[in-house]
Design an enzyme around this catalytic site. Structure first.
Site, PDB file in Angstrom:
ATOM      1  N   CYS A   1      58.841 -45.245  46.859  1.00  0.00           N
ATOM      2  CA  CYS A   1      59.092 -45.955  47.729  1.00  0.00           C
ATOM      3  C   CYS A   1      58.569 -46.609  48.131  1.00  0.00           C
ATOM      4  O   CYS A   1      57.250 -46.734  47.180  1.00  0.00           O
ATOM      5  CB  CYS A   1      60.290 -45.693  48.608  1.00  0.00           C
ATOM      6  SG  CYS A   1      61.262 -44.323  48.446  1.00  0.00           S
TER       7      CYS A   1
ATOM      8  N   ARG B   1      64.143 -47.812  48.963  1.00  0.00           N
ATOM      9  CA  ARG B   1      64.120 -46.646  48.311  1.00  0.00           C
ATOM     10  C   ARG B   1      64.647 -46.126  46.936  1.00  0.00           C
ATOM     11  O   ARG B   1      65.627 -47.313  46.546  1.00  0.00           O
ATOM     12  CB  ARG B   1      65.175 -45.860  49.179  1.00  0.00           C
ATOM     13  CG  ARG B   1      65.175 -44.260  48.865  1.00  0.00           C
ATOM     14  CD  ARG B   1      66.332 -43.788  49.811  1.00  0.00           C
ATOM     15  NE  ARG B   1      66.024 -41.940  49.535  1.00  0.00           N
ATOM     16  CZ  ARG B   1      67.155 -41.291  49.831  1.00  0.00           C
ATOM     17  NH1 ARG B   1      68.086 -41.495  49.986  1.00  0.00           N
ATOM     18  NH2 ARG B   1      66.737 -40.272  48.924  1.00  0.00           N
ATOM     19  N   LEU B   2      63.789 -45.382  46.584  1.00  0.00           N
ATOM     20  CA  LEU B   2      63.654 -45.056  45.063  1.00  0.00           C
ATOM     21  C   LEU B   2      64.336 -42.894  45.648  1.00  0.00           C
ATOM     22  O   LEU B   2      63.277 -42.479  45.785  1.00  0.00           O
ATOM     23  CB  LEU B   2      62.870 -44.827  43.794  1.00  0.00           C
ATOM     24  CG  LEU B   2      62.909 -44.054  43.177  1.00  0.00           C
ATOM     25  CD1 LEU B   2      63.951 -45.160  42.039  1.00  0.00           C
ATOM     26  CD2 LEU B   2      61.696 -43.763  42.088  1.00  0.00           C
TER      27      LEU B   2
ATOM     28  N   ASN C   1      56.425 -43.987  51.973  1.00  0.00           N
ATOM     29  CA  ASN C   1      55.995 -43.771  50.116  1.00  0.00           C
ATOM     30  C   ASN C   1      55.345 -42.159  49.744  1.00  0.00           C
ATOM     31  O   ASN C   1      54.358 -42.421  49.785  1.00  0.00           O
ATOM     32  CB  ASN C   1      55.646 -45.546  49.749  1.00  0.00           C
ATOM     33  CG  ASN C   1      55.161 -44.894  48.332  1.00  0.00           C
ATOM     34  OD1 ASN C   1      55.769 -45.038  47.505  1.00  0.00           O
ATOM     35  ND2 ASN C   1      54.307 -46.267  48.042  1.00  0.00           N
ATOM     36  N   GLY C   2      56.275 -41.844  49.005  1.00  0.00           N
ATOM     37  CA  GLY C   2      55.724 -41.022  48.552  1.00  0.00           C
ATOM     38  C   GLY C   2      56.554 -39.361  48.369  1.00  0.00           C
ATOM     39  O   GLY C   2      57.591 -39.433  48.805  1.00  0.00           O
TER      40      GLY C   2
ATOM     41  N   SER D   1      51.989 -35.968  35.061  1.00  0.00           N
ATOM     42  CA  SER D   1      51.498 -36.919  34.907  1.00  0.00           C
ATOM     43  C   SER D   1      49.948 -35.586  34.687  1.00  0.00           C
ATOM     44  O   SER D   1      49.886 -35.063  35.627  1.00  0.00           O
ATOM     45  CB  SER D   1      50.848 -38.281  35.338  1.00  0.00           C
ATOM     46  OG  SER D   1      50.212 -38.465  33.784  1.00  0.00           O
TER      47      SER D   1
END
Length: 624
Positions: free
Chosen positions: A2, A50-51, A75-76, A360
């Site tokens: 986010c 927000r995601l 965030n995270g 990743s």
């Protein structure tokens, strides 16, 4: 994943401040297109985008706890939140959501500032304690997630992106010329400074505490420490396999689909192989260029077939590259001259069509000794037998040899102490060349000033481990993780990095030098740990990085564009543009490959145009 913004005022928050927070928050749209939220207290305003990844229904932020005493924006992702939640529940703590964010608040309630040491994940967060009127913020140990801030005597403004802070403050921003000079060597701005005076980024593994009437207090809570052990090589190999299986397993925790990036190298292949063991339907994504010799798609496709995973690819043209470049620079926040940022943007865009989260391979090279340059101490041993006075004479000679002459670099590196020679994985402009293109070149500002403290901390390490330590504290967060976060978030995609895990580092830190670099083989122990599940074409493949045809394009497709940018850029105050043009023309004629140097200057010029020329903010309708 986010984005958040916040504003603290000792004198108290007013209605206008909340309106500013809302404007700042809109800048973060790509970080959080699913939801937004706000909080306003006596001294603090918070905004959040927000995601949605975990607890899709109840995980909205800002999130409150303990009858509203605490508020948080985070965030995270906290990967061990399930274990922490169970531990806290046994002590009587109750939860109203299934989100990792609420666990952080409960942990803070239980342990105070010490809570941050219990977290396993990537994060930047801000916690407001209304009862004590204390603001507590933190950034994860490796700097995976960003935390920018600007402070005065009575005000603190912070957020996930620098551009959101610029939107808030009605200030004529001044370029930090020290940062520009360092940028030309490092190809990024070394943290904690940024390219603008007064704007900083909270260092990795640090907390920030703010109370009324006092400046914010920064405190380190974690530093990487290498401690080689006498365990057998085979035991260390088993430990690597075990901890990576565990790390990928918890990094797969999500309430939405998870995919993986896949190149032609060992790191991403390990991640895909382990992710497939957790979720057989995992998808893999790769990109390459149409230019011959600059695409790993065929290798990635061969790997995907070997691992039996669904594989999606994208070929990038020079036209697409140039079209998206302004958008990429806007999202990057800081000038960053690593060409690999561009394919990372495109592979993130491709992955977003299918998944919301990707894994990743960032961090493997720094932890396990993967960069080819880590072999340098071994290749330079011949100079150990040369008397110091002879080295001095040879060093002087290396400076006088013409640019591009074969052996010039080898002679310089062999006769220069590591502390002066190695400042990180990139070294674009030397002091000598910078003096020719910078109008305000400061000959007393040495690149070693950035790395000096890290060399002091690593004084007892061998040369290869010293190089790793320098890269973890500079290159990793300043370049690798910067572009990973900004390019994935530009496409509303959460990028997770299982190698960059505290438990993984504990194992990597036990390796001896020969476990990492063995002859010409890098990442020796890591390769051994996974040789039974990796395809032969990957296991012993030399580290290449992400090949990008910048040098070729600057001679052909992008030459006229580059020339126009140089001439039109309003950077005459800082750069001797005639010298930059000379480099471009010499490069076009094939006299010397100045591709990386030219690209470094061009990215600064594009950044300057985007953020400092003309209007205060680049057109968000175009790029947001």
């Amino acid at each position: 994943m986010c984005g958040f913004v916040g504003m603290w005022k000792d004198a108290g928050i007013d209605r206008g401040d909340m309106e500013q927070i809302k404007r700042m928050n809109q800048i973060l749209e790509s970080r959080g297109p699913d939801d937004e939220g706000y909080f306003c207290g006596s001294r603090l305003c918070l905004g959040f985008k927000r995601l949605s990844i975990i607890d899709l229904e109840k995980g909205s932020q800002p999130l409150s706890y303990d009858n509203g005493r605490f508020q948080i924006v985070l965030n995270g992702e906290i990967y061990n939140y399930i274990e922490l939640r169970e531990e806290l529940a046994e002590e009587g703590y109750r939860f109203s959501t299934h989100s990792d964010t609420e666990v952080v608040l409960a942990l803070y309630h239980r342990y105070g500032e010490g809570a941050v040491t219990r977290l396993r994940g990537m994060f930047a967060f801000a916690i407001w304690d209304q009862q004590e009127e204390v603001l507590f913020c933190a950034r994860d140990p490796f700097g995976i997630k960003p935390f920018y801030y600007v402070q005065s005597l009575e005000t603190l403004i912070f957020g996930s992106e620098k551009k959101s802070l610029l939107e808030c403050l009605d200030t004529k921003w001044e370029l930090d010329q020290d940062s520009l000079q360092h940028y030309l060597t490092f190809q990024y701005v070394p943290e904690p400074k940024t390219m603008l005076q007064g704007v900083h980024i909270l260092d990795a593994g640090c907390t920030l505490l703010k109370k009324a009437g006092a400046p914010a207090r920064m405190k380190s809570y974690w530093r990487p420490e290498f401690a080689p052990t006498m365990e057998s090589f085979s035991e260390k190999v088993k430990n690597i396999r075990r901890v990576m299986e565990d790390s990928v397993g918890i990094h797969m925790r999500s309430d939405v689909p998870v995919g993986c990036f896949l190149s032609g190298g060992i790191d991403s292949t390990i991640i895909v192989a382990l992710a497939k063991a957790v979720h057989p339907g995992v998808k893999a994504f790769s990109v390459g260029f149409e230019h011959k010799g600059f695409s790993e798609i065929s290798l990635a496709r061969e790997t995907a077939e070997f691992l039996k995973v669904d594989h999606y690819t994208k070929v990038i043209t020079s036209e697409e590259f140039m079209k998206e470049l302004p958008r990429i620079v806007w999202h990057m926040d800081e000038p960053l001259a690593d060409p690999a940022a561009i394919p990372l943007y495109f592979v993130s865009r491709e992955a977003k069509k299918h998944v919301k989260v990707v894994l990743s391979g960032e961090g493997s090279d720094e932890f396990f000794g993967g960069y080819n340059i880590y072999r340098e101490p071994n290749s330079l041993r011949i100079f150990d037998k040369i008397p110091e006075w002879t080295k001095g004479a040879l060093n002087q000679l290396s400076h006088k040899l013409p640019e591009g002459l074969r052996g010039k670099s080898f002679l310089y590196r062999g006769t220069t102490p590591m502390e002066r020679r190695y400042v990180g994985n990139a070294n674009i402009f030397s002091q000598q060349v910078k003096s020719k293109i910078l109008r305000n070149f400061d000959e007393e500002l040495y690149n070693e000033a950035i790395t000096k403290v890290f060399y002091e901390e690593a004084a007892t390490y061998d040369k290869i481990t010293k190089m790793q330590y320098i890269d973890i504290n500079t290159w990793l967060k300043g370049d690798i993780l910067h572009k990973a976060d900004r390019m994935s978030m530009a496409n509303s995609l959460e990028l997770r990095v299982p190698f960059l895990d505290k438990e993984v580092f504990k194992v990597a830190a036990t390796l001896k030098t020969e476990d990492k670099v063995n002859g010409k083989v890098t990442k020796h122990a890591l390769r051994e740990a996974f040789k039974d599940i990796l395809p032969p074409h990957v296991t012993m493949r030399k580290k290449l990085g992400f090949p990008v045809p910048i040098s070729h394009w600057l001679r052909d497709e992008m030459h006229d564009w580059a020339k126009d940018l140089i001439r039109e850029s309003q950077t005459d105050e800082y750069l001797i543009k005639a010298e930059v043009e000379r480099m471009l023309e010499s490069h076009r004629k094939g006299e010397i490959d100045f591709g990386r140097r030219i690209w470094t200057v061009l990215m600064f010029m594009l950044w300057h145009r985007t953020f400092l020329e003309g209007s205060k903010m680049f057109d968000r309708v175009t790029v947001g």
